[in-house]
Enzyme design. Structure first.
Site, mmCIF file in Angstrom:
data_model
loop_
_atom_site.group_PDB
_atom_site.id
_atom_site.type_symbol
_atom_site.label_atom_id
_atom_site.label_comp_id
_atom_site.label_asym_id
_atom_site.label_seq_id
_atom_site.Cartn_x
_atom_site.Cartn_y
_atom_site.Cartn_z
ATOM 1 N N LYS A 68 0.970 -1.285 0.278
ATOM 2 C CA LYS A 68 -0.130 -0.364 -0.143
ATOM 3 C C LYS A 68 0.921 0.919 -0.587
ATOM 4 C CE LYS A 68 -3.790 1.727 3.003
ATOM 5 N NZ LYS A 68 -4.496 1.948 3.757
ATOM 6 N N SER B 108 -9.532 2.007 3.114
ATOM 7 C CA SER B 108 -8.443 2.066 2.336
ATOM 8 C C SER B 108 -7.236 1.325 1.753
ATOM 9 C CB SER B 108 -7.681 3.102 2.913
ATOM 10 O OG SER B 108 -7.093 3.422 4.164
ATOM 11 N N SER C 8 -9.573 -1.069 7.037
ATOM 12 C CA SER C 8 -9.028 -0.753 5.873
ATOM 13 C C SER C 8 -8.447 -1.821 5.546
ATOM 14 C CB SER C 8 -8.108 0.774 6.130
ATOM 15 O OG SER C 8 -9.183 1.321 6.157
#
Lengths: 66, 477
Positions: free
Chosen positions: B80, B150, B174
């Site tokens: 990420k 996210s 997330s």
């Protein structure tokens, strides 16, 4: 709800033409969040200490495991 | 025929160690899948193809020379984009960091490199992890649906095979929410088990790093590689429990599965509730004992979450707000400005509420070993959706709707695993969340592995959606 005043402290929107609107939205959101958090008023927090990071990990302030 | 990019991390590592699969062949397959899918998905901010090819070639030489191999030797992965990798653009999907190239690896990047894994890119996310949508990235199962966030890019990449596994971060769900929406396994470990050094903070007391994988076995493998004490993260802890690696053999006799009578099945789509109930029944068939429980203090979950995340995020971004506020997206900037207006007594009220919740959950886990719940109340919403409306008229903001069932594990710091347990009538994946006791990752992963082994691909639905030249999975729209 907090006043959507342009002179509200600590905001960064004053440099933009749409500053009033953005600042109003931030203030409105803050009021909503605060209102949600006020739900906690119903809890009896007598004698309850905060739960900062170390408490959540089960550690004391020195980093030692409890 | 299974392509290398469709292999799980465990299967790929095993094949590489046995010299049945070349790290070069695997990496090329993964890079090709990214090349085929990125125009449609946009899962990556940055792809590191050339560096990955060089590392794969070295990994192949190491195998052929008989050198000692790490547990993820030659396995391609994605990070990420709020997790630092030295020399690689790391933007947190924000214009604020559009040109930021860290000089030092994050702790997890360092550990994955030591384990032999190969970075293929940095994935799209909701800006600075403050949201559950990842609007830049399409859901591989249906392009008009959100990937979740996210860590949406990480999930989409693993789902289609443009990464064999990925890391995400989880402040309120997330990792688990996008895992659920993409038919993947997602693990949020116990708070402190995985170091956050080199990870952009959102909320210090709620932030976690965890894997997104195509099997529970992979989640265990990756967790083992990335966990461990790190003095650079003040929250770091070492689990006293040894990992249980391997396949899901055995049964679940002696495991007490909590079945929540409140909160976790309220305002939940019927296909989601049904799938989780079926999966729970399967755990019982495998030997577990169901225990009906009432989950305590649920009214205070969302207030306690916002009472921490809003002010902590504002504090984490204080310098950015002072010097370059115009570089935030308007939505994020508004959230951060609102966080600045939360008073200290309100923040402390939330912290004290958190103490009560944590103590009540500690008590709950004296009667159960794991709590079985839906991961999210619904399958992936349409990209245009801003609210969740329920049959009884109850309406909630989509963000609160998405994080409602995952955030208790962030507030309590308990480990939580999301695993696929079926699909709804649109063919969208459904996730079940298993919340475990403090530092009980080995037990949690064992339960997940036994379930997964018993069900196989058909029920757990681990197949990757195919984006090109296939009639299965993804439907172009």
């Amino acid at each position: 709800m907090p006043s959507p005043s342009r002179s509200a402290p600590g905001t960064s929107f004053g440099d933009r033409p749409e500053a009033d609107l953005l600042q109003y939205r931030a203030a409105e959101l803050a009021a909503r969040i605060t209102s949600i958090i006020r739900t906690l008023d119903a809890l009896d927090l007598t004698g309850t200490a905060p739960a900062p990071v170390f408490t959540v990990t089960g550690r004391g302030a020195t980093g030692r495991l409890r | 025929m299974t392509q290398p990019c469709e292999l799980t991390a465990a299967a790929a590592a095993e094949a590489i160690a046995a010299k049945e699969l070349s790290p070069v062949e695997l990496t090329e397959s993964v890079l090709q899948r990214a090349a085929d899918t990125e125009d449609t998905l946009n899962a990556f901010v940055t792809r590191t193809a050339e560096a990955a090819r060089a590392r794969a070639a070295q990994a192949e030489r190491d195998v052929m020379a008989g050198r000692p191999l790490g547990p993820l030797h030659g396995v391609p992965f994605a990070l990420k984009d709020n997790i630092d990798a030295s020399g690689v653009l790391t933007t947190a999907s924000s214009a604020l960091w559009a040109e930021r190239v860290p000089a030092e690896d994050s702790a997890v990047m360092d550990r994955l490199t030591a384990a032999g894994a190969i970075l293929v890119g940095k994935t799209e996310m909701h800006e600075f992890a403050y949201g559950l949508i990842t609007p830049q990235t399409a859901n591989p199962w249906a392009r008009d649906r959100i990937a979740g966030g996210s860590s949406g890019g990480s999930a989409a990449a693993v789902a289609v095979g443009s990464a064999t596994f990925a890391l995400g971060t989880d402040t309120a769900g997330s990792v688990r929410v996008p895992a659920s929406f993409n038919g993947l396994v997602g693990l949020k470990p116990t708070y402190g088990v995985v170091s956050r050094f080199g990870v952009a903070p959102l909320s210090w007391s709620m932030d976690h790093v965890g894997p997104l994988t195509r099997s529970v076995q992979d989640a265990a493998l990756v967790l083992h590689a990335i966990s461990g004490q790190d003095p650079r993260d003040p929250a770091s802890v070492v689990s006293p429990h040894p990992p249980r690696l391997g396949t899901g053999s055995g049964d679940l006799r002696g495991v007490r599965v909590g079945v929540p009578a409140n909160y976790f099945f309220e305002h939940v789509e019927t296909p989601v509730a049904d799938a989780v109930h079926r999966a729970t029944a399967r755990l019982v068939e495998l030997g577990a004992t169901p225990v009906d429980v009432t989950v305590p203090l649920t009214t205070y979950v969302i207030p306690t979450l916002w009472g921490h995340v809003a002010p902590e995020a504002a504090a984490a971004h204080d310098e950015h707000l002072r010097h370059h506020p115009e570089l935030f997206g308007d939505g994020l900037r508004t959230l951060l400005e609102a966080g600045r207006m939360i008073t200290a007594d309100t923040y402390l009220r939330a912290q004290r509420g958190r103490s009560l919740i944590r103590e009540a959950w500690r008590e709950l886990f004296t009667t159960i070993d794991v709590l079985a719940t839906p991961t999210v109340a619904a399958t992936a919403p349409l990209r245009s959706q801003t609210e969740m409306r329920w049959d009884d008229g109850y309406t909630e903001d989509i963000t609160d709707g998405l994080l409602r069932l995952t955030s208790p594990a962030n507030i309590t710091g308990l480990p939580a695993l999301s695993l696929p347990v079926g699909e709804d009538h649109h063919g969208l994946p459904i996730g079940m969340q298993l919340i475990g006791n403090h530092l009980a990752e080995p037990d949690l992963l064992h339960i997940g592995q036994v379930y997964e082994a018993a069900c196989g691909d058909e029920e757990t639905r681990r197949r990757a959606p195919l984006l090109s030249g296939s009639s299965s999975g993804f439907r172009p729209q």
